[in-house]
Write a protein that holds these residues in place. Sequence first.
Motif, PDB file in Angstrom:
ATOM      1  N   GLY A  56       0.793  -1.224   0.000  1.00 34.32           N
ATOM      2  CA  GLY A  56       0.000   0.000   0.000  1.00 34.32           C
ATOM      3  C   GLY A  56       0.822   1.269   0.000  1.00 34.32           C
ATOM      4  N   GLY A  57       2.075   1.165  -0.417  1.00 35.25           N
ATOM      5  CA  GLY A  57       2.943   2.343  -0.433  1.00 35.25           C
ATOM      6  C   GLY A  57       3.693   2.474  -1.741  1.00 35.25           C
ATOM      7  N   LEU A  58       4.645   3.380  -1.768  1.00 35.19           N
ATOM      8  CA  LEU A  58       5.457   3.631  -2.963  1.00 35.19           C
ATOM      9  C   LEU A  58       6.925   3.618  -2.557  1.00 35.19           C
ATOM     10  CD1 LEU A  58       5.710   4.498  -5.990  1.00 35.19           C
ATOM     11  CD2 LEU A  58       5.595   6.869  -5.172  1.00 35.19           C
ATOM     12  N   GLN A  59       7.730   2.825  -3.261  1.00 38.72           N
ATOM     13  CA  GLN A  59       9.172   2.782  -3.014  1.00 38.72           C
ATOM     14  C   GLN A  59       9.899   3.221  -4.290  1.00 38.72           C
ATOM     15  OE1 GLN A  59       7.427  -0.391  -2.686  1.00 38.72           O
ATOM     16  NE2 GLN A  59       6.781   0.151  -0.625  1.00 38.72           N
ATOM     17  N   GLN A  60      10.901   4.060  -4.105  1.00 36.76           N
ATOM     18  CA  GLN A  60      11.619   4.581  -5.270  1.00 36.76           C
ATOM     19  C   GLN A  60      13.122   4.585  -4.996  1.00 36.76           C
ATOM     20  OE1 GLN A  60      10.274   8.131  -7.583  1.00 36.76           O
ATOM     21  NE2 GLN A  60      12.156   9.062  -6.819  1.00 36.76           N
ATOM     22  N   ILE A  61      13.898   4.132  -5.971  1.00 34.99           N
ATOM     23  CA  ILE A  61      15.373   4.183  -5.916  1.00 34.99           C
ATOM     24  C   ILE A  61      15.840   4.929  -7.154  1.00 34.99           C
ATOM     25  CG2 ILE A  61      17.509   2.871  -5.889  1.00 34.99           C
ATOM     26  CD1 ILE A  61      14.463   0.971  -4.981  1.00 34.99           C
ATOM     27  N   MET A  62      16.721   5.913  -6.963  1.00 33.14           N
ATOM     28  CA  MET A  62      17.228   6.683  -8.107  1.00 33.14           C
ATOM     29  C   MET A  62      18.747   6.769  -8.020  1.00 33.14           C
ATOM     30  SD  MET A  62      16.183  10.432  -9.603  1.00 33.14           S
ATOM     31  CE  MET A  62      16.567  11.355  -8.123  1.00 33.14           C
ATOM     32  N   ILE A  63      19.408   6.556  -9.148  1.00 28.97           N
ATOM     33  CA  ILE A  63      20.867   6.650  -9.256  1.00 28.97           C
ATOM     34  C   ILE A  63      21.190   7.540 -10.451  1.00 28.97           C
ATOM     35  CG2 ILE A  63      23.030   5.391  -9.447  1.00 28.97           C
ATOM     36  CD1 ILE A  63      21.453   2.874  -8.594  1.00 28.97           C
ATOM     37  N   VAL A  64      22.019   8.559 -10.229  1.00 32.66           N
ATOM     38  CA  VAL A  64      22.414   9.497 -11.289  1.00 32.66           C
ATOM     39  C   VAL A  64      23.938   9.575 -11.311  1.00 32.66           C
ATOM     40  CG1 VAL A  64      22.243  11.847 -12.153  1.00 32.66           C
ATOM     41  CG2 VAL A  64      20.311  10.843 -10.932  1.00 32.66           C
ATOM     42  N   HIS A  65      24.526   9.515 -12.505  1.00 32.18           N
ATOM     43  CA  HIS A  65      25.983   9.629 -12.628  1.00 32.18           C
ATOM     44  C   HIS A  65      26.337  10.092 -14.038  1.00 32.18           C
ATOM     45  CE1 HIS A  65      26.169   5.923 -15.023  1.00 32.18           C
ATOM     46  NE2 HIS A  65      25.312   5.402 -14.156  1.00 32.18           N
ATOM     47  N   LYS A  66      27.605  10.404 -14.257  1.00 29.00           N
ATOM     48  CA  LYS A  66      28.064  10.828 -15.578  1.00 29.00           C
ATOM     49  C   LYS A  66      27.899   9.680 -16.566  1.00 29.00           C
ATOM     50  CE  LYS A  66      31.331  14.450 -14.306  1.00 29.00           C
ATOM     51  NZ  LYS A  66      32.728  14.934 -14.420  1.00 29.00           N
ATOM     52  N   GLU A  67      27.502  10.041 -17.776  1.00 34.70           N
ATOM     53  CA  GLU A  67      27.150   9.025 -18.763  1.00 34.70           C
ATOM     54  C   GLU A  67      28.340   8.147 -19.133  1.00 34.70           C
ATOM     55  OE1 GLU A  67      24.594   8.860 -22.906  1.00 34.70           O
ATOM     56  OE2 GLU A  67      25.933  10.551 -22.580  1.00 34.70           O
ATOM     57  N   ALA A  68      29.531   8.719 -19.235  1.00 35.76           N
ATOM     58  CA  ALA A  68      30.694   7.969 -19.711  1.00 35.76           C
ATOM     59  C   ALA A  68      31.533   7.376 -18.583  1.00 35.76           C
ATOM     60  CB  ALA A  68      31.570   8.879 -20.582  1.00 35.76           C
ATOM     61  N   ASP A  69      31.066   7.447 -17.341  1.00 32.47           N
ATOM     62  CA  ASP A  69      31.835   6.950 -16.201  1.00 32.47           C
ATOM     63  C   ASP A  69      31.579   5.447 -16.044  1.00 32.47           C
ATOM     64  OD1 ASP A  69      33.064   6.397 -13.799  1.00 32.47           O
ATOM     65  OD2 ASP A  69      32.507   8.310 -12.886  1.00 32.47           O
ATOM     66  N   GLU A  70      32.571   4.629 -16.433  1.00 31.77           N
ATOM     67  CA  GLU A  70      32.394   3.177 -16.384  1.00 31.77           C
ATOM     68  C   GLU A  70      32.309   2.671 -14.949  1.00 31.77           C
ATOM     69  OE1 GLU A  70      35.506   1.385 -18.616  1.00 31.77           O
ATOM     70  OE2 GLU A  70      34.859   2.242 -20.542  1.00 31.77           O
ATOM     71  N   ARG A  71      33.080   3.285 -14.035  1.00 24.98           N
ATOM     72  CA  ARG A  71      33.029   2.840 -12.637  1.00 24.98           C
ATOM     73  C   ARG A  71      31.662   3.135 -12.031  1.00 24.98           C
ATOM     74  NH1 ARG A  71      38.237   5.370 -12.665  1.00 24.98           N
ATOM     75  NH2 ARG A  71      39.933   3.852 -12.696  1.00 24.98           N
ATOM     76  N   ALA A  72      31.097   4.299 -12.374  1.00 25.87           N
ATOM     77  CA  ALA A  72      29.769   4.643 -11.868  1.00 25.87           C
ATOM     78  C   ALA A  72      28.726   3.653 -12.394  1.00 25.87           C
ATOM     79  CB  ALA A  72      29.409   6.066 -12.264  1.00 25.87           C
ATOM     80  N   GLN A  73      28.882   3.202 -13.629  1.00 30.61           N
ATOM     81  CA  GLN A  73      27.957   2.217 -14.192  1.00 30.61           C
ATOM     82  C   GLN A  73      28.025   0.903 -13.415  1.00 30.61           C
ATOM     83  OE1 GLN A  73      28.925   1.909 -18.343  1.00 30.61           O
ATOM     84  NE2 GLN A  73      28.413   4.033 -18.776  1.00 30.61           N
ATOM     85  N   LYS A  74      29.238   0.508 -13.017  1.00 33.47           N
ATOM     86  CA  LYS A  74      29.394  -0.714 -12.224  1.00 33.47           C
ATOM     87  C   LYS A  74      28.748  -0.548 -10.843  1.00 33.47           C
ATOM     88  CE  LYS A  74      33.660  -2.233 -14.490  1.00 33.47           C
ATOM     89  NZ  LYS A  74      35.101  -2.536 -14.308  1.00 33.47           N
ATOM     90  N   ILE A  75      28.884   0.651 -10.260  1.00 33.96           N
ATOM     91  CA  ILE A  75      28.246   0.933  -8.970  1.00 33.96           C
ATOM     92  C   ILE A  75      26.731   0.791  -9.090  1.00 33.96           C
ATOM     93  CG2 ILE A  75      27.794   2.751  -7.260  1.00 33.96           C
ATOM     94  CD1 ILE A  75      30.618   3.784  -7.776  1.00 33.96           C
ATOM     95  N   ALA A  76      26.175   1.399 -10.149  1.00 31.40           N
ATOM     96  CA  ALA A  76      24.720   1.346 -10.361  1.00 31.40           C
ATOM     97  C   ALA A  76      24.247  -0.094 -10.553  1.00 31.40           C
ATOM     98  CB  ALA A  76      24.339   2.207 -11.555  1.00 31.40           C
ATOM     99  N   GLU A  77      24.970  -0.879 -11.351  1.00 31.83           N
ATOM    100  CA  GLU A  77      24.581  -2.272 -11.598  1.00 31.83           C
ATOM    101  C   GLU A  77      24.588  -3.079 -10.299  1.00 31.83           C
ATOM    102  OE1 GLU A  77      27.301  -3.690 -14.491  1.00 31.83           O
ATOM    103  OE2 GLU A  77      26.510  -2.437 -16.120  1.00 31.83           O
ATOM    104  N   ARG A  78      25.623  -2.885  -9.481  1.00 30.44           N
ATOM    105  CA  ARG A  78      25.712  -3.635  -8.217  1.00 30.44           C
ATOM    106  C   ARG A  78      24.582  -3.242  -7.270  1.00 30.44           C
ATOM    107  NH1 ARG A  78      31.092  -4.069  -4.312  1.00 30.44           N
ATOM    108  NH2 ARG A  78      30.069  -5.119  -2.554  1.00 30.44           N
TER     109      ARG A  78
END
Length: 533
Positions: free
Chosen positions: A500-522
């Motif tokens: 009965g609620g709403l849960q939200q997760i948001m991740i924002v990072h630089k588009e070309a940052d490969e390490r940030a992409q790995k962080i988001a995937e994990r």
Amino acid sequence: MKWITKYLFLALMLISSVGFAQSLETKIDTVKNKIGAQFTLTLKVKGKPSTLVTFPNVNHFGGLEVIESYPIDTIKEETNYQLIKKYGLTQFDTGKYVIPSIPVLIDKKPVFSDSIKVEVFDVKVDTLKQKMYDIKPIIAVERPMGNWWKYLLLILLLSGIGYAIYHFWKKTKKPSKKEEIVYGSPIEKATTLLQELEKKQLLEKGEIKEYYSELTDIARDYIEEAIEIPAKESTTSELIVALKNASNKKKLKLSKETLDGLEQVLKQADLVKFAKSKPLDFEIADDRKKIENTIITIDKAIPVVIDENSVQWQREQDELKRKAEKKKQFTALGGIIGFAAILVLTFVIVTKGLDYVKNGFSGHSTKELLNSDWVKSEYGNPSVIIETPKVLKRMDVSQMVPKDAMALIKGMQMFGYGSIFEYFYITVSTTEFKKETNVDLSKALEGTVKTLEAQGVQNMIVRQGEFSTEQGIKGIKGFGTMMVQDERLYFEILLFSQAGGLQQIMIVHKEADERAQKIAERMLESVELKLTN
């Protein structure tokens, strides 16, 4: 024939209806809105991957102004595709309006949308019941630290690089004959040059002519500077005569033995230079000793006279020495500072990554975050369990939720790390409603997008798809790119409606940052939802 023609015409109409009219769907979020508020018109076209669809690009639909033409969203449905085009419409005059049928080209054939009636009404304001408030005083804002430390570190770094280049150049460059060397007196210069002559090892190399040439030049230079006679331009005989005359005039106590010894060495040097004579080793050593004794004897024989010119010369020499020493100290200090800057830069690159340095030592080091000790925590209610590189901190949501929405919300919690304007941002939010609510996740995603745009985000390109956790809990995933301060960022938003609620997760990072992409995937792979009974 008439009935055949009639049924043939109906068949063609049916085919046309199935092929085109049924593939275009028209929808609007509301038919009544306040003056100046936005109507969101949605056109959906279903077709095959090969279907060519062209949506209109105009400024007005009937009496309504197009204030926003959103990018086309594409959703794959088995073998077909669904293209969704949205328009933001508004009107600043009250009244009833009609959104006319809009032509959409499907495979170069026009298909028209449904016309829709909408109403724009005014906002009633009761000025008698409205409270009046005084103008708020000016609030002093804490001045930010600024970026001065970045420039300081850059200066230190450039100093270090400059010193390293200078030190390397100084070591590899050939000594210049014109380079000025400061000596305290003529005798100091002569004795120093004699020592340097022996270090050159010219005799060991067989360069006897060069050895005698430098040996006699040292003696002639000394005599010219100390006694002030033209020793360099004189022949051997002329020099000896000039020395004898100077001995009488200036009362120099020079013995006949000293003058004869000097004359013998100068004549021997002439034979070596012009007649290719080769003295024996003991003769060469004896000549070197005679030159040294002659210089020392002449220096001792010169009477001590306080001459204003000599005093001035000595002052100039002392000043040159002082400047040379100061320059040496400054160079050493620059080397220390530069070395320290190189150490600091190396430490930053190793710990935070080269991208952090390229970005001007700003933002968050995704290398450091990726390699940190990750934390698995539970946030909010209904709670979200997620693994993050840093513990998320609770955020104040009292100013984020409109008052009319608070009437429906029992509780809202938000946790975050970083900032959109620092180009790395993580948020987890949970909303608990007073009554069990069937949340439209697509509209919730639209609300999040509008909130981001209100914060200054531009050119958002949003795509939507399904998402499931490892436990099989389904939600939606919004993803795409956006521009923040001329930097292109990539974002991913997960939305769930559980308990009965709403849960939200948001991740924002630089588009070309490969390490940030790995962080988001994990992080996204670790998402779990803890359901309440």
